[in-house]
Design a protein around this motif. Sequence first.
Motif, mmCIF file in Angstrom:
data_model
loop_
_atom_site.group_PDB
_atom_site.id
_atom_site.type_symbol
_atom_site.label_atom_id
_atom_site.label_comp_id
_atom_site.label_asym_id
_atom_site.label_seq_id
_atom_site.Cartn_x
_atom_site.Cartn_y
_atom_site.Cartn_z
ATOM 1 N N GLY A 97 -9.143 -0.237 10.954
ATOM 2 C CA GLY A 97 -7.799 -0.725 11.188
ATOM 3 C C GLY A 97 -6.939 0.032 10.479
ATOM 4 O O GLY A 97 -5.887 -0.297 10.036
ATOM 5 N N GLY A 98 -7.228 1.409 10.136
ATOM 6 C CA GLY A 98 -6.167 2.138 9.181
ATOM 7 C C GLY A 98 -5.193 2.706 9.837
ATOM 8 O O GLY A 98 -5.058 2.871 11.060
ATOM 9 N N LEU A 110 -11.521 -6.790 -3.640
ATOM 10 C CA LEU A 110 -10.057 -6.494 -3.936
ATOM 11 C C LEU A 110 -9.319 -7.233 -3.040
ATOM 12 O O LEU A 110 -9.405 -7.182 -1.750
ATOM 13 N N PRO A 111 -7.928 -8.201 -3.522
ATOM 14 C CA PRO A 111 -7.284 -8.677 -2.509
ATOM 15 C C PRO A 111 -6.192 -7.789 -1.842
ATOM 16 O O PRO A 111 -6.386 -6.625 -2.105
ATOM 17 N N ALA A 112 -5.452 -8.205 -1.048
ATOM 18 C CA ALA A 112 -4.512 -7.422 -0.256
ATOM 19 C C ALA A 112 -3.566 -6.837 -1.553
ATOM 20 O O ALA A 112 -3.019 -7.581 -2.111
ATOM 21 N N SER A 113 -3.237 -5.540 -1.389
ATOM 22 C CA SER A 113 -2.863 -4.785 -2.531
ATOM 23 C C SER A 113 -1.934 -3.698 -1.995
ATOM 24 O O SER A 113 -2.139 -3.061 -0.806
ATOM 25 N N GLY A 120 -1.563 0.847 0.566
ATOM 26 C CA GLY A 120 -1.935 -0.622 0.852
ATOM 27 C C GLY A 120 -2.939 -0.766 1.587
ATOM 28 O O GLY A 120 -3.480 0.008 2.503
ATOM 29 N N PHE A 121 -3.713 -1.854 1.644
ATOM 30 C CA PHE A 121 -4.608 -2.329 2.239
ATOM 31 C C PHE A 121 -4.682 -4.038 2.519
ATOM 32 O O PHE A 121 -3.990 -4.683 1.446
ATOM 33 N N GLY A 137 -7.438 -2.418 6.915
ATOM 34 C CA GLY A 137 -6.011 -2.310 7.082
ATOM 35 C C GLY A 137 -5.569 -1.371 6.150
ATOM 36 O O GLY A 137 -4.242 -1.757 5.656
ATOM 37 N N LEU A 138 -6.235 -0.426 6.005
ATOM 38 C CA LEU A 138 -5.547 0.665 5.207
ATOM 39 C C LEU A 138 -4.289 1.179 5.536
ATOM 40 O O LEU A 138 -4.190 1.378 6.940
#
Length: 731
Positions: free
Chosen positions: A131-132, A43-46, A59-60, A86-87
């Motif tokens: 990295g959440g 899944l891409p950045a969303s 988002g992530f 990046g959550l």
Amino acid sequence: YATFDGSRLSAELTHFAKQRYQRTLRMEGPVELSMFPRLRLGLPASTLSGRSGSGEFIGFEQASISVRLLPLLTRRVVVEEVEIEGLRMALLRDKAGKLNAADLLGQDGDTPSSSGNEPFDLDVGSLRIEGGAVTWKDERDGRQLALSGLSVETGRLGPAADGRLRATTRLTRAEPATDVHVELDGTYRLGEPDGRLRLRQLKVAAHGDFAGWQALDGEAALSELEWADTGPSPIQGVSFEIRGKAAGDAFELRANAPRLTLTTAGPEAESVEASLRLDGKLRGGSVRLRLNGLVPADGGLKGSKLTSELDLRLASGRVVGALAGPLRWQASSRQLELPGLAGDISFTRSGARPLKFATEADTRVDLQRSSAAGRFALRSEAQQVKGSWTLPRIDSTAIGFDIDVNRLDADTLLASRPANNPTADKTEDRIDLSALRGLDVDGTIRIGHLTAAGLKLEQVKLPVSVHGGRLVSSGHSLSLYGGTLDGSLSIAAGDGKASYRGYLQNADLGALLKDAGVRQKVSGTTNFFVEVSSSAESRNTLLRDMQGLARLRIRNSSVPGIDINQAIAEWRSALGSRQGARRPHRDREATAVGELTASFRIENGVARSSDLKADSHMLRVSGTGDLDLARRQIDYLTKVMFVVVPVLPDSGPLASLRGVALPIRVKGPFGAPDWHLEPRSVPLAAVVNAGQGVARSLPRVNPKTVIQAVGRAVKKATPAADKPAEVAAPE
């Protein structure tokens, strides 16, 4: 795989989120599918918005799901790994108590329910988040917090799954200021036939700053937890330990429960123990608590008996004792109540006998308002103390109080054994203000009868405010020896500066000085005003550095150490020869004056006055001089004028001194100064007249009378047979 269209899937997912959840899903690219080395969906950045497009909910940066291929043929999804980088998640509870994720969790009544015919079973081999960041905002309670640097790693998640859970994060909060790093480690078992979740050897470690506590280092642990959606959930071996600093003092807090059971009504435990140890420069000691019979009751909890053992070291002494009573917890109002605590407490100051009190207390902690309050009563053979206290905020050191004491003997309370070291007086001269540091106090103390420094005081009202190491007592008042005292005091521990302003009215000076240990017999009703400042580093500097002013008025007074009538009679010859004379202080003598007034300007511990006045029916006195407060020396030049000459057997020659100002210097220590006659400044005529008056006062001698008296004496001494010789008297 050949017909997979990632762009179309992204669009369909976006449309689905909008239609079903009224949320906006934005994907920064197509969904990607790879077959080797494993079947993987990327899944891409969303981002997914809140309901009706209100802000970002989740988002992530990127995410991937790896699954096994063959189980898909049996309509089973076996996920080998879920990875999210990046959550971001923003959780919100509104003022109505509704969570912004309620519709996604199936808790929203408008969300269509699931048909119940799920096409597959889910089995995840591992979950990894790096990295959440999670934020929580509660509009109903006004609380906000944030998790950053969130890292989560799990083992298998699925039916009958055993695994290990590891997580790290940073917890921050603006109010109260919080910055804590948290680590979690433990094992779990999921999907038991009875529906229970089992956690074993779970440990949570934290270190950082929390709500004003610095350098916290804490750890919580449990041996085993069996969590059930319905029915009791037992917990074995619960414990936690926290070490850190509060207001600069190190502390250690521990608690443990051998067995704790969580029920739908609340927790149950046979016993729970806790201890607090404080190790500071100004205060220290320990508090031990033991709670027995913890059970749910009336929508809350109750404990049959809470026992507390105290051993506290304070700047003023040591407090030791024990209190016991019931415990109640009201879940709806989030209030903890400790009604009817009772026991014995003793207070001991170094070198003094302990004071023992029978104690009763009530305490209430309001977690909803983050405050606490209580009342207490102390009783001994001679004293009764009642009061109340408040903590406006539990997470701060501020405290308020209101205390009433029927009787207090401060001299006995502060008495200590004599020091064995002969040089101890030098150290005891210092005034220790360190107890003021770290206090944040506002309150009032009222004392019915107070004995301090030998003085007997009544109806004492003492407002106290301590902030930033500075003690202020503004508007204190008391009654003493038929009079009143009103004043204000300020002392700062930082620079040792002290100031005082006070007004003493209509006090019996003789009784006051007698109880203060002054030997001289002084009488009169006094009014005294003083406004001074100084350095409170020691008793010596307190007097040596004093600056300010003072005014004194004494009615119906007497000056100890001299009877001026007797002194003038003794100084007649010195007056005649214009010579000075010295007369020592005599304890049994005093001179009455009707009213005495003086004002002083104090500089560097020396009080100077130039307007001393004293009047009586016989005397008028004026003077100027110094009082050295640090050295306890007086040097005062007075001028004494007789309005009426004293009636004495030999006072006739002193009539010429009426209206003449005789200079008399008072010089020496406060307790016993000498009196010096300095007649050189007296007008010459007055001295001559006084001297002549002395000469005229001598008896005149008649020679004939003397000769006759001698003859009679000789005749009596001559034998009877002899004839006395005739003695002719001269013409």
